[in-house]
Design a protein around this motif. Structure first.
Motif, PDB file in Angstrom:
ATOM      1  N   ASN A   1      -5.609   2.079  28.488  1.00 48.68           N
ATOM      2  CA  ASN A   1      -4.507   1.277  27.976  1.00 48.68           C
ATOM      3  C   ASN A   1      -3.949   1.808  26.669  1.00 48.68           C
ATOM      4  OD1 ASN A   1      -2.846  -1.194  28.263  1.00 48.68           O
ATOM      5  ND2 ASN A   1      -3.825  -1.738  26.328  1.00 48.68           N
ATOM      6  N   SER A   2      -4.831   2.213  25.735  1.00 48.79           N
ATOM      7  CA  SER A   2      -4.336   2.696  24.447  1.00 48.79           C
ATOM      8  C   SER A   2      -3.489   3.946  24.615  1.00 48.79           C
ATOM      9  CB  SER A   2      -5.511   2.987  23.506  1.00 48.79           C
ATOM     10  OG  SER A   2      -6.379   3.965  24.072  1.00 48.79           O
ATOM     11  N   LEU A  56      -0.033   2.966  26.364  1.00 43.86           N
ATOM     12  CA  LEU A  56       0.975   2.427  25.461  1.00 43.86           C
ATOM     13  C   LEU A  56       1.592   3.523  24.594  1.00 43.86           C
ATOM     14  CD1 LEU A  56      -0.745  -0.904  24.356  1.00 43.86           C
ATOM     15  CD2 LEU A  56       1.160  -0.616  25.950  1.00 43.86           C
ATOM     16  N   GLU A 112       3.929   5.428  26.864  1.00 43.75           N
ATOM     17  CA  GLU A 112       5.143   4.648  27.093  1.00 43.75           C
ATOM     18  C   GLU A 112       6.080   4.738  25.901  1.00 43.75           C
ATOM     19  OE1 GLU A 112       4.121   0.639  28.014  1.00 43.75           O
ATOM     20  OE2 GLU A 112       3.606   1.081  30.102  1.00 43.75           O
ATOM     21  N   LYS A 113       5.526   4.624  24.705  1.00 45.37           N
ATOM     22  CA  LYS A 113       6.348   4.715  23.489  1.00 45.37           C
ATOM     23  C   LYS A 113       7.090   6.042  23.450  1.00 45.37           C
ATOM     24  CE  LYS A 113       5.983   4.969  18.430  1.00 45.37           C
ATOM     25  NZ  LYS A 113       6.471   6.359  18.319  1.00 45.37           N
ATOM     26  N   ASN A 171       6.777  -3.655  28.328  1.00 47.80           N
ATOM     27  CA  ASN A 171       6.626  -3.176  26.951  1.00 47.80           C
ATOM     28  C   ASN A 171       7.965  -2.662  26.424  1.00 47.80           C
ATOM     29  OD1 ASN A 171       5.767  -2.144  24.501  1.00 47.80           O
ATOM     30  ND2 ASN A 171       4.808  -0.324  25.393  1.00 47.80           N
TER      31      ASN A 171
END
Length: 318
Positions: A83-84, A87, A90-91, A117
């Motif tokens: 997950n980290s 994200l 994705e950013k 997100n």
């Protein structure tokens, strides 16, 4: 040289996770030549995409989405990272996609509800409004689906079964003219052209992704009709036409049940394409659908347009 649109067409033919509203054939149908796409590639593989439609209004360039299109927004290639890292990825991908958009004065698109997100764009001064759709997440058990309908919907079904006959595949001309007529009875005008609807109908049927269904009484009166589309993951109740003169007979509820039965052979979800209009929202909820939030994202880079928008809001406030 291969264009982004040509690469994107190939991507759409291969990737099942791209929603129907972002498919190249859908954009061809609803936007003609006015759409394009931003791509991020690495090692010959497309990692992310962002289709958009270009419109001109009063000299301003707008990047948005076409008529009859529930959502557009970014697509990111699915991955199984932690997950980290997800994200962080994705950013980077979302910010890079939006940095590659052509120069524009205004941007506004609704994202698919799976894209949760939007923080990477918050950091770039975009704005977000939460909207809602209503979904039946599992339509594999029709008896269970119908049992979750509120009593009033089941009562409508029993009543209308005695009055109307269900017919699939009515023509695009009949569907469109009926929708235009029923809206006129309610003092409204249709928001899409027959040309756009015909293309969606033709291409939707060609891609085995669309169906019309209608309810007629013994005198040939068309009580209600639906135009439903679907991708590999969900069906969508795209357009409903209900004649107010026959609304009390409940044919719309019968159509919903029967079209869910039909599309359950292809997908597991049914999306009512939620509405922020209170009576419409209440009707969708009464089918046992679950409320799902999605994001409407916008930004106005043009200082002049921001001033005009502020003046308009001030006038409305007054």
């Amino acid at each position: 040289m291969i264009t982004n649109k040509e690469k994107y067409r190939d991507l759409c033919s291969q990737e099942l996770s791209i929603p129907i509203f972002s498919q190249a054939w859908w954009l061809d149908s609803t936007a003609g030549d006015c759409w394009d796409v931003v791509l991020l590639e690495k090692g010959g593989e497309i990692l992310a995409s962002l289709p958009y439609v270009t419109k001109k209004r009063y000299g301003f360039k707008l990047l948005t989405q076409p008529v009859l299109t529930q959502n557009l927004g970014p697509w990111l290639r699915p991955n199984a990272v932690k997950n980290s890292k997800k994200l962080a990825l994705e950013k980077d991908l979302i910010q890079e996609l939006y940095a590659k958009l052509p120069k524009h004065d205004f941007y506004n698109q609704n994202w698919h509800y799976d894209r949760t997100n939007w923080l990477p764009l918050y950091w770039l001064d975009y704005q977000q409004t939460t909207k809602y759709t209503y979904i039946i997440p599992d339509i594999s058990n029709i008896d269970k689906v119908v049992s979750d309908f509120e009593h009033s919907k089941r009562k409508n079904i029993k009543k209308s079964e005695k009055i109307v006959k269900i017919v699939f595949d009515i023509s695009p001309e009949e569907f469109y003219e009926n929708h235009k007529m029923t809206l006129k009875k309610q003092g409204q005008t249709i928001s899409y052209s027959f040309e756009v609807f015909y293309k969606l109908y033709k291409n939707g049927y060609a891609n085995n992704s669309a169906k019309t269904i209608a309810a007629y009484d013994e005198l040939g009166n068309l009580h209600a009709a639906l135009f439903v589309v679907w991708d590999k993951n969900s069906a969508y109740n795209l357009i409903s036409t209900i004649d107010p003169d026959f609304r009390v007979y409940g044919a719309a509820s019968l159509l919903i049940r029967d079209v869910i039965i039909y599309v359950s052979r292809f997908v597991n979800k049914f999306d009512f394409e939620g509405s922020m209009i209170e009576p419409v929202e209440r009707s969708f909820r009464q089918f046992g659908a679950v409320q799902i939030p999605y994001f409407s994202i916008k930004k106005t880079p043009s200082r002049m347009l921001r001033v005009l928008q502020g003046v308009h809001e001030l006038k409305v406030g007054w």
